[in-house]
Write a protein that holds these residues in place. Sequence first.
Motif, PDB file in Angstrom:
ATOM      1  N   ILE A 127     -17.509   0.772  -5.469  1.00  0.00           N
ATOM      2  CA  ILE A 127     -16.599   0.126  -4.516  1.00  0.00           C
ATOM      3  C   ILE A 127     -15.280  -0.227  -5.188  1.00  0.00           C
ATOM      4  CG2 ILE A 127     -16.260  -1.903  -3.047  1.00  0.00           C
ATOM      5  CD1 ILE A 127     -19.330  -1.920  -2.646  1.00  0.00           C
ATOM      6  N   VAL A 128     -15.353  -0.833  -6.373  1.00  0.00           N
ATOM      7  CA  VAL A 128     -14.134  -1.201  -7.106  1.00  0.00           C
ATOM      8  C   VAL A 128     -13.344   0.048  -7.483  1.00  0.00           C
ATOM      9  CG1 VAL A 128     -13.249  -2.281  -9.205  1.00  0.00           C
ATOM     10  CG2 VAL A 128     -15.134  -3.346  -7.964  1.00  0.00           C
ATOM     11  N   PHE A 129     -14.054   1.097  -7.899  1.00  0.00           N
ATOM     12  CA  PHE A 129     -13.388   2.337  -8.302  1.00  0.00           C
ATOM     13  C   PHE A 129     -12.660   2.987  -7.126  1.00  0.00           C
ATOM     14  CE2 PHE A 129     -13.647   7.010  -8.790  1.00  0.00           C
ATOM     15  CZ  PHE A 129     -12.815   7.146  -9.886  1.00  0.00           C
ATOM     16  N   ILE A 130     -13.327   3.109  -5.983  1.00  0.00           N
ATOM     17  CA  ILE A 130     -12.706   3.738  -4.815  1.00  0.00           C
ATOM     18  C   ILE A 130     -11.535   2.901  -4.310  1.00  0.00           C
ATOM     19  CG2 ILE A 130     -13.088   4.358  -2.396  1.00  0.00           C
ATOM     20  CD1 ILE A 130     -15.939   5.175  -3.186  1.00  0.00           C
ATOM     21  N   THR A 131     -11.704   1.595  -4.290  1.00  0.00           N
ATOM     22  CA  THR A 131     -10.624   0.710  -3.838  1.00  0.00           C
ATOM     23  C   THR A 131      -9.374   0.908  -4.674  1.00  0.00           C
ATOM     24  OG1 THR A 131     -12.255  -0.930  -3.104  1.00  0.00           O
ATOM     25  CG2 THR A 131      -9.990  -1.686  -3.383  1.00  0.00           C
ATOM     26  N   ASN A 132      -9.530   0.999  -5.987  1.00  0.00           N
ATOM     27  CA  ASN A 132      -8.381   1.206  -6.865  1.00  0.00           C
ATOM     28  C   ASN A 132      -7.851   2.635  -6.782  1.00  0.00           C
ATOM     29  OD1 ASN A 132      -7.774  -1.274  -8.698  1.00  0.00           O
ATOM     30  ND2 ASN A 132     -10.007  -1.196  -8.568  1.00  0.00           N
ATOM     31  N   ALA A 133      -8.736   3.603  -6.531  1.00  0.00           N
ATOM     32  CA  ALA A 133      -8.291   4.992  -6.405  1.00  0.00           C
ATOM     33  C   ALA A 133      -7.334   5.144  -5.226  1.00  0.00           C
ATOM     34  CB  ALA A 133      -9.493   5.915  -6.242  1.00  0.00           C
ATOM     35  N   ILE A 134      -7.656   4.502  -4.098  1.00  0.00           N
ATOM     36  CA  ILE A 134      -6.765   4.559  -2.932  1.00  0.00           C
ATOM     37  C   ILE A 134      -5.452   3.850  -3.241  1.00  0.00           C
ATOM     38  CG2 ILE A 134      -6.487   3.890  -0.513  1.00  0.00           C
ATOM     39  CD1 ILE A 134      -8.493   6.140  -0.961  1.00  0.00           C
ATOM     40  N   SER A 203      -3.802  -0.875   1.094  1.00  0.00           N
ATOM     41  CA  SER A 203      -4.612   0.016   0.254  1.00  0.00           C
ATOM     42  C   SER A 203      -5.958  -0.608  -0.101  1.00  0.00           C
ATOM     43  CB  SER A 203      -3.846   0.383  -1.023  1.00  0.00           C
ATOM     44  OG  SER A 203      -3.557  -0.753  -1.797  1.00  0.00           O
ATOM     45  N   LEU A 204      -5.990  -1.922  -0.344  1.00  0.00           N
ATOM     46  CA  LEU A 204      -7.258  -2.588  -0.627  1.00  0.00           C
ATOM     47  C   LEU A 204      -8.181  -2.559   0.598  1.00  0.00           C
ATOM     48  CD1 LEU A 204      -6.060  -5.715  -2.667  1.00  0.00           C
ATOM     49  CD2 LEU A 204      -7.190  -3.678  -3.550  1.00  0.00           C
ATOM     50  N   THR A 205      -7.603  -2.757   1.769  1.00  0.00           N
ATOM     51  CA  THR A 205      -8.389  -2.698   3.008  1.00  0.00           C
ATOM     52  C   THR A 205      -8.978  -1.314   3.211  1.00  0.00           C
ATOM     53  OG1 THR A 205      -7.035  -4.415   4.062  1.00  0.00           O
ATOM     54  CG2 THR A 205      -8.293  -2.967   5.519  1.00  0.00           C
ATOM     55  N   LEU A 206      -8.152  -0.289   3.070  1.00  0.00           N
ATOM     56  CA  LEU A 206      -8.617   1.085   3.260  1.00  0.00           C
ATOM     57  C   LEU A 206      -9.675   1.467   2.232  1.00  0.00           C
ATOM     58  CD1 LEU A 206      -5.316   3.029   4.067  1.00  0.00           C
ATOM     59  CD2 LEU A 206      -7.115   2.342   5.653  1.00  0.00           C
ATOM     60  N   GLY A 207      -9.412   1.144   0.966  1.00  0.00           N
ATOM     61  CA  GLY A 207     -10.358   1.500  -0.093  1.00  0.00           C
ATOM     62  C   GLY A 207     -11.711   0.850   0.118  1.00  0.00           C
ATOM     63  N   TYR A 208     -11.710  -0.403   0.515  1.00  0.00           N
ATOM     64  CA  TYR A 208     -12.966  -1.136   0.717  1.00  0.00           C
ATOM     65  C   TYR A 208     -13.763  -0.558   1.890  1.00  0.00           C
ATOM     66  CZ  TYR A 208     -16.004  -5.282   0.812  1.00  0.00           C
ATOM     67  OH  TYR A 208     -17.085  -6.135   0.767  1.00  0.00           O
ATOM     68  N   ILE A 209     -13.071  -0.268   2.984  1.00  0.00           N
ATOM     69  CA  ILE A 209     -13.753   0.302   4.148  1.00  0.00           C
ATOM     70  C   ILE A 209     -14.270   1.703   3.850  1.00  0.00           C
ATOM     71  CG2 ILE A 209     -13.371   1.159   6.508  1.00  0.00           C
ATOM     72  CD1 ILE A 209     -11.536  -1.232   6.968  1.00  0.00           C
ATOM     73  N   PRO A 242      -8.496  11.541  -4.479  1.00  0.00           N
ATOM     74  CA  PRO A 242      -8.117  10.297  -5.181  1.00  0.00           C
ATOM     75  C   PRO A 242      -9.047   9.945  -6.329  1.00  0.00           C
ATOM     76  CG  PRO A 242      -8.995   9.816  -2.984  1.00  0.00           C
ATOM     77  CD  PRO A 242      -8.787  11.297  -3.057  1.00  0.00           C
ATOM     78  N   MET A 243     -10.361  10.203  -6.208  1.00  0.00           N
ATOM     79  CA  MET A 243     -11.298   9.838  -7.286  1.00  0.00           C
ATOM     80  C   MET A 243     -11.106  10.724  -8.509  1.00  0.00           C
ATOM     81  SD  MET A 243     -14.896   8.723  -5.491  1.00  0.00           S
ATOM     82  CE  MET A 243     -15.317  10.373  -4.972  1.00  0.00           C
ATOM     83  N   PHE A 244     -11.067  12.031  -8.309  1.00  0.00           N
ATOM     84  CA  PHE A 244     -10.875  12.936  -9.438  1.00  0.00           C
ATOM     85  C   PHE A 244      -9.515  12.735 -10.086  1.00  0.00           C
ATOM     86  CE2 PHE A 244     -14.057  16.678  -8.743  1.00  0.00           C
ATOM     87  CZ  PHE A 244     -15.089  15.761  -8.765  1.00  0.00           C
ATOM     88  N   ASP A 245      -8.511  12.426  -9.286  1.00  0.00           N
ATOM     89  CA  ASP A 245      -7.161  12.235  -9.830  1.00  0.00           C
ATOM     90  C   ASP A 245      -7.114  11.005 -10.726  1.00  0.00           C
ATOM     91  OD1 ASP A 245      -4.311  13.102  -9.809  1.00  0.00           O
ATOM     92  OD2 ASP A 245      -3.997  11.115  -8.945  1.00  0.00           O
ATOM     93  N   VAL A 246      -7.751   9.919 -10.307  1.00  0.00           N
ATOM     94  CA  VAL A 246      -7.767   8.708 -11.128  1.00  0.00           C
ATOM     95  C   VAL A 246      -8.519   8.950 -12.438  1.00  0.00           C
ATOM     96  CG1 VAL A 246      -8.699   6.364 -11.274  1.00  0.00           C
ATOM     97  CG2 VAL A 246      -7.478   7.087  -9.227  1.00  0.00           C
TER      98      VAL A 246
END
Length: 340
Positions: A127-134, A203-209, A242-246
């Motif tokens: 969750i933290v990783f995806i939130t920051n990736a977005i 971005s935090l809202t989108l990443g979390y959802i 976004p995940m692979f790019d980060v």
Amino acid sequence: MPNERKIHTGAIPRLGGISFAPTILFSLAFVSAISYLGYLYGLKIPQNITPHITPDFYLLTCGLIVLYLAGIKDDLIGLRYHTKFIVQILAASLLPLSGLWINDFYGLFGIYELAPWIGMPLTIFAIVFITNAINLIDGIDGLASGLSGTALLILGSLFLHQHMWSYAMLSFSTLGVLIPFFYYNVFGQAEHGRKIFMGDTGSLTLGYILAFLCISYAAYTPDISPYTTSAILISFSTLIVPMFDVIRVMLIRFRRRKSLFSPDKNHIHHKFLEIGCSPHKALLYILAISWAFSCLNIVLAPYININILFIGDIVIWTALNVCLDKIQNKKNSLKKKKII
């Protein structure tokens, strides 16, 4: 305000994300209430398609409120990254409390069922990783909202196919709030006061959802949805770009012995800009790549082993970046020859 790392000109507000969470929660509450009342008063709405709000949605709301407040503070006066991480971990920890966590790998790396003491921390990390990736992919107009919209459309369709109505409703209500934002973010004119950024609140809202939806589809819950082959790969493939790019950017920073959180210009959108693409063309190319990854994984998952498919994703992503680097090096060498 524009600076050396930003490509826009003129001051542009970054408070577009303030509208995201309230609008999404209003939509969920309103449609759920209307659906329930319609069934209650005999409007012939089949009970099996009436959205049922489960505990994970209540804790999702709690996490959204926490991130929403942190995002507003960050957009207005700034928030230190370690404080932001603490808030994200707190919000991420709420979802496993509801029983939602990554509990099955479906054979990825030869792993199937996961024990709670492994799956729950892994879920918090995801969750933290995806939130920051977005948050980190939000480098050109429309990119974060476009990639998120692509993922939401695909995830919403997958949930509809599995008859998971509440999750589909969340997917499409989030997609709905992105459509007007995308227009003003990409096509709005700053000089007329009609352009806006989503900021960290958005971005935090989108990443979390998105993390919540991916984990919800990937979790093995036979009482909610039928078993889906390679569900974990299918769900997270919607966010491959976004995940692979980060991951790639972090590896580059580690290799160069720089701070993992120091800003640079190594993201995929920077590569497209440096080879001569306009921001709009770069946006279209990256969205097309995201669509291609998702569609390929969904179509091939029933026929190809999940590990082979995952390795194929990594190979394609690596080859794509190598090609972009070669084109970029050729451009730079030509520029040097012209200068000489």
